[in-house]
Design a protein around this motif. Structure first.
Motif, PDB file in Angstrom:
ATOM      1  N   LEU A 125       0.811  -1.222   0.000  1.00  0.00           N
ATOM      2  CA  LEU A 125       0.000   0.000   0.000  1.00  0.00           C
ATOM      3  C   LEU A 125       0.842   1.269   0.000  1.00  0.00           C
ATOM      4  CD1 LEU A 125      -3.035   0.734   0.092  1.00  0.00           C
ATOM      5  CD2 LEU A 125      -2.844   0.830   2.579  1.00  0.00           C
ATOM      6  N   PHE A 126       1.929   1.262   0.778  1.00  0.00           N
ATOM      7  CA  PHE A 126       2.682   2.503   0.977  1.00  0.00           C
ATOM      8  C   PHE A 126       3.976   2.591   0.169  1.00  0.00           C
ATOM      9  CE2 PHE A 126       0.493   1.823   5.183  1.00  0.00           C
ATOM     10  CZ  PHE A 126      -0.543   2.699   4.908  1.00  0.00           C
ATOM     11  N   PHE A 127       4.395   1.497  -0.444  1.00  0.00           N
ATOM     12  CA  PHE A 127       5.633   1.550  -1.225  1.00  0.00           C
ATOM     13  C   PHE A 127       5.436   1.147  -2.688  1.00  0.00           C
ATOM     14  CE2 PHE A 127       7.185   1.334   3.115  1.00  0.00           C
ATOM     15  CZ  PHE A 127       8.199   2.275   3.103  1.00  0.00           C
ATOM     16  N   LEU A 128       4.620   0.135  -2.936  1.00  0.00           N
ATOM     17  CA  LEU A 128       4.442  -0.340  -4.311  1.00  0.00           C
ATOM     18  C   LEU A 128       3.297   0.369  -5.030  1.00  0.00           C
ATOM     19  CD1 LEU A 128       5.060  -4.179  -3.829  1.00  0.00           C
ATOM     20  CD2 LEU A 128       6.703  -2.354  -4.309  1.00  0.00           C
ATOM     21  N   LEU A 129       2.172   0.562  -4.341  1.00  0.00           N
ATOM     22  CA  LEU A 129       1.035   1.255  -4.975  1.00  0.00           C
ATOM     23  C   LEU A 129       1.404   2.656  -5.458  1.00  0.00           C
ATOM     24  CD1 LEU A 129      -1.957   1.417  -5.771  1.00  0.00           C
ATOM     25  CD2 LEU A 129      -2.441   2.158  -3.421  1.00  0.00           C
ATOM     26  N   PRO A 130       2.074   3.499  -4.629  1.00  0.00           N
ATOM     27  CA  PRO A 130       2.482   4.819  -5.131  1.00  0.00           C
ATOM     28  C   PRO A 130       3.378   4.741  -6.367  1.00  0.00           C
ATOM     29  CG  PRO A 130       2.655   4.757  -2.754  1.00  0.00           C
ATOM     30  CD  PRO A 130       2.410   3.348  -3.201  1.00  0.00           C
ATOM     31  N   ALA A 153       6.538  13.066  -6.943  1.00  0.00           N
ATOM     32  CA  ALA A 153       5.144  12.671  -7.123  1.00  0.00           C
ATOM     33  C   ALA A 153       4.855  11.369  -6.383  1.00  0.00           C
ATOM     34  CB  ALA A 153       4.831  12.513  -8.609  1.00  0.00           C
ATOM     35  N   ASP A 154       5.802  10.430  -6.467  1.00  0.00           N
ATOM     36  CA  ASP A 154       5.669   9.159  -5.767  1.00  0.00           C
ATOM     37  C   ASP A 154       5.546   9.386  -4.261  1.00  0.00           C
ATOM     38  OD1 ASP A 154       6.010   6.207  -5.385  1.00  0.00           O
ATOM     39  OD2 ASP A 154       7.910   6.845  -4.504  1.00  0.00           O
ATOM     40  N   GLY A 155       6.377  10.263  -3.702  1.00  0.00           N
ATOM     41  CA  GLY A 155       6.323  10.568  -2.272  1.00  0.00           C
ATOM     42  C   GLY A 155       5.027  11.249  -1.878  1.00  0.00           C
ATOM     43  N   ALA A 156       4.550  12.167  -2.721  1.00  0.00           N
ATOM     44  CA  ALA A 156       3.291  12.866  -2.430  1.00  0.00           C
ATOM     45  C   ALA A 156       2.123  11.880  -2.401  1.00  0.00           C
ATOM     46  CB  ALA A 156       3.048  13.954  -3.464  1.00  0.00           C
ATOM     47  N   ILE A 157       2.119  10.951  -3.344  1.00  0.00           N
ATOM     48  CA  ILE A 157       1.057   9.940  -3.376  1.00  0.00           C
ATOM     49  C   ILE A 157       1.142   9.041  -2.146  1.00  0.00           C
ATOM     50  CG2 ILE A 157       0.184   7.911  -4.621  1.00  0.00           C
ATOM     51  CD1 ILE A 157       1.009   9.311  -7.215  1.00  0.00           C
ATOM     52  N   ARG A 158       2.370   8.694  -1.728  1.00  0.00           N
ATOM     53  CA  ARG A 158       2.552   7.848  -0.548  1.00  0.00           C
ATOM     54  C   ARG A 158       1.975   8.522   0.692  1.00  0.00           C
ATOM     55  NH1 ARG A 158       7.586   7.583  -0.763  1.00  0.00           N
ATOM     56  NH2 ARG A 158       7.550   5.842  -2.242  1.00  0.00           N
ATOM     57  N   VAL A 159       2.274   9.813   0.862  1.00  0.00           N
ATOM     58  CA  VAL A 159       1.744  10.555   2.001  1.00  0.00           C
ATOM     59  C   VAL A 159       0.215  10.618   1.931  1.00  0.00           C
ATOM     60  CG1 VAL A 159       1.644  12.820   3.112  1.00  0.00           C
ATOM     61  CG2 VAL A 159       3.836  11.923   2.315  1.00  0.00           C
ATOM     62  N   PHE A 217       8.276   9.090  13.390  1.00  0.00           N
ATOM     63  CA  PHE A 217       9.182   8.167  12.717  1.00  0.00           C
ATOM     64  C   PHE A 217       8.629   7.796  11.344  1.00  0.00           C
ATOM     65  CE2 PHE A 217      10.242   3.700  11.790  1.00  0.00           C
ATOM     66  CZ  PHE A 217      11.614   3.792  11.690  1.00  0.00           C
ATOM     67  N   LEU A 218       7.337   7.501  11.270  1.00  0.00           N
ATOM     68  CA  LEU A 218       6.714   7.152   9.990  1.00  0.00           C
ATOM     69  C   LEU A 218       6.756   8.330   9.024  1.00  0.00           C
ATOM     70  CD1 LEU A 218       3.595   5.090  11.170  1.00  0.00           C
ATOM     71  CD2 LEU A 218       5.724   4.237  10.170  1.00  0.00           C
ATOM     72  N   THR A 219       6.609   9.540   9.565  1.00  0.00           N
ATOM     73  CA  THR A 219       6.690  10.728   8.711  1.00  0.00           C
ATOM     74  C   THR A 219       8.080  10.851   8.099  1.00  0.00           C
ATOM     75  OG1 THR A 219       5.102  11.830  10.165  1.00  0.00           O
ATOM     76  CG2 THR A 219       6.317  13.218   8.625  1.00  0.00           C
ATOM     77  N   PHE A 220       9.109  10.639   8.933  1.00  0.00           N
ATOM     78  CA  PHE A 220      10.483  10.668   8.422  1.00  0.00           C
ATOM     79  C   PHE A 220      10.692   9.593   7.360  1.00  0.00           C
ATOM     80  CE2 PHE A 220      11.890  12.453  12.776  1.00  0.00           C
ATOM     81  CZ  PHE A 220      11.658  13.739  12.341  1.00  0.00           C
ATOM     82  N   VAL A 221      10.125   8.405   7.592  1.00  0.00           N
ATOM     83  CA  VAL A 221      10.253   7.311   6.627  1.00  0.00           C
ATOM     84  C   VAL A 221       9.704   7.734   5.265  1.00  0.00           C
ATOM     85  CG1 VAL A 221       9.315   5.038   5.997  1.00  0.00           C
ATOM     86  CG2 VAL A 221      10.299   5.396   8.263  1.00  0.00           C
ATOM     87  N   MET A 222       8.527   8.356   5.267  1.00  0.00           N
ATOM     88  CA  MET A 222       7.899   8.748   4.001  1.00  0.00           C
ATOM     89  C   MET A 222       8.709   9.811   3.265  1.00  0.00           C
ATOM     90  SD  MET A 222       3.799   8.629   4.764  1.00  0.00           S
ATOM     91  CE  MET A 222       3.850   9.514   6.311  1.00  0.00           C
ATOM     92  N   VAL A 223       9.291  10.748   4.009  1.00  0.00           N
ATOM     93  CA  VAL A 223      10.069  11.810   3.377  1.00  0.00           C
ATOM     94  C   VAL A 223      11.432  11.286   2.907  1.00  0.00           C
ATOM     95  CG1 VAL A 223      11.195  14.031   3.750  1.00  0.00           C
ATOM     96  CG2 VAL A 223       8.910  13.626   4.676  1.00  0.00           C
ATOM     97  N   ILE A 224      12.112  10.542   3.771  1.00  0.00           N
ATOM     98  CA  ILE A 224      13.449  10.039   3.437  1.00  0.00           C
ATOM     99  C   ILE A 224      13.389   9.029   2.308  1.00  0.00           C
ATOM    100  CG2 ILE A 224      15.380   8.672   4.361  1.00  0.00           C
ATOM    101  CD1 ILE A 224      14.870  10.167   7.041  1.00  0.00           C
ATOM    102  N   SER A 225      12.283   8.299   2.211  1.00  0.00           N
ATOM    103  CA  SER A 225      12.151   7.323   1.121  1.00  0.00           C
ATOM    104  C   SER A 225      12.219   8.003  -0.247  1.00  0.00           C
ATOM    105  CB  SER A 225      10.837   6.551   1.264  1.00  0.00           C
ATOM    106  OG  SER A 225       9.712   7.401   1.108  1.00  0.00           O
ATOM    107  N   ILE A 226      11.791   9.251  -0.342  1.00  0.00           N
ATOM    108  CA  ILE A 226      11.869   9.989  -1.612  1.00  0.00           C
ATOM    109  C   ILE A 226      13.330  10.097  -2.053  1.00  0.00           C
ATOM    110  CG2 ILE A 226      11.417  12.202  -2.742  1.00  0.00           C
ATOM    111  CD1 ILE A 226       9.091  12.609  -0.834  1.00  0.00           C
TER     112      ILE A 226
END
Length: 317
Positions: A125-130, A153-159, A217-226
């Motif tokens: 849901l949070f890594f492949l779908l975006p 765009a991928d990161g924005a969709i993930r968030v 921590f999850l917020t950092f994960v979503m941003v750093i993953s970009i």
């Protein structure tokens, strides 16, 4: 055994079914409210191996290790709270001891299966779908074909997916109660760090939002993953990009953990406030204002693992 250092006394916590888990350096404790009104508490010892202690000193690596440990502890805490809830649901029709043991074993297997399914769902849901959604959009909007634009765009969709998911599950009554216990956990930590009396009335005056919550921590994960996913070669096929993302998740967790640790040491700095602001916003979804009875449960769990008032929790759940 040497006593734990004050700053390391409380390393994590988690809301469970009708209760709260608190983790200290030597044990973690789960307190749940029974249907009778009784607060039932169970302690689980923590076994620290020399290898785990060495890993805890290695930057980046310790983040992934901590995530794995907290997942394991969280699973056991949830299983215990689910068993207690099941006991309440059975009530007067409670089966014999033999059947209870069989049911507990079956419940444990079901919980393990549910956890595995939840992890797979989270990755999908949070890594492949975006990724697939951004790939589809890049076919419509050519400007997204560049590496930077694609990953933004991928990161924005993930968030967006994450926020919609959290907002969606808050409509479930049982989840709202878990979010109330999450808020109770944070209030107790705040009161403890502020050297306040740990009574439900005193603790209730504190904020349900905490800057070192796992939500940050999850917020950092979503941003750093970009940034990390930008390292995947742009010319890679969609399938290759999807497969390469999976082994990068522990690396992202490690970086995110280090950022959270650094920001926690600079609570008064403007940079820290900027870093944790998105996590605090999300906590308005992942926490709810608890009642006094829920705060009482969080206090009961916390007292089993806490040290002298006024010391600071390293990582709050």
């Amino acid at each position: 055994m040497n006593p734990p250092q004050p700053r390391d006394l409380v390393l994590g916590g988690q809301a469970v079914i009708e209760g709260v888990m608190m983790k200290g350096p030597l044990l973690y404790s789960v307190a749940v409210r029974k249907a009778s009104g009784e607060i039932r508490v169970r302690d689980f010892p923590l076994v620290e191996s020399p290898a785990r202690k060495r890993i805890a000193q290695v930057p980046l690596v310790r983040g992934g290790a901590t995530m794995a440990v907290m997942l394991s502890i969280g699973y056991r805490a949830l299983q215990y709270s689910a068993d207690e809830a099941m006991e309440d649901a059975e009530g007067a029709d409670r089966p014999g001891k033999e059947k209870q043991r069989a049911d507990a074993k079956g419940g444990g297997l079901a919980m393990a299966g549910a956890l595995a399914l939840a992890l797979l769902l989270a990755v999908g849901l949070f890594f492949l779908l975006p990724l697939y959604a951004t790939h589809a959009l890049s076919g419509v909007f050519p400007g997204l074909s560049g590496s930077l634009a694609f990953n933004l765009a991928d990161g924005a969709i993930r968030v967006l997916v994450f926020v919609l998911y959290i907002a969606g599950i808050t409509w479930m009554k049982d989840i709202r109660r878990i979010f109330q216990y999450h808020g109770a956990e944070h209030k107790v930590i705040h009161a403890y760090e502020g050297r306040a009396e740990l009574s439900p009335e005193s603790v209730g005056a504190y904020s349900r939002l905490h800057p070192r919550c796992g939500t940050s921590f999850l917020t950092f994960v979503m941003v750093i993953s970009i940034l990390v996913f930008s390292l995947i070669p742009r010319e890679s096929s969609l399938l290759a990009k999807a497969l390469l993302r999976i082994p990068l998740i522990p690396i992202i967790a490690g970086i995110s953990y280090e950022v959270l640790r650094m920001s926690a040491r600079r609570t008064d700095s403007p940079l820290f406030k900027v870093l944790v602001a998105p996590g605090l916003w999300l906590q308005r979804l992942t926490t709810r204002e608890p009642d006094l009875s829920q705060i009482e449960v969080a206090i009961a769990s916390f007292r089993r693992v806490s040290g002298p008032p006024g010391t600071e929790a390293d990582l709050v759940g």
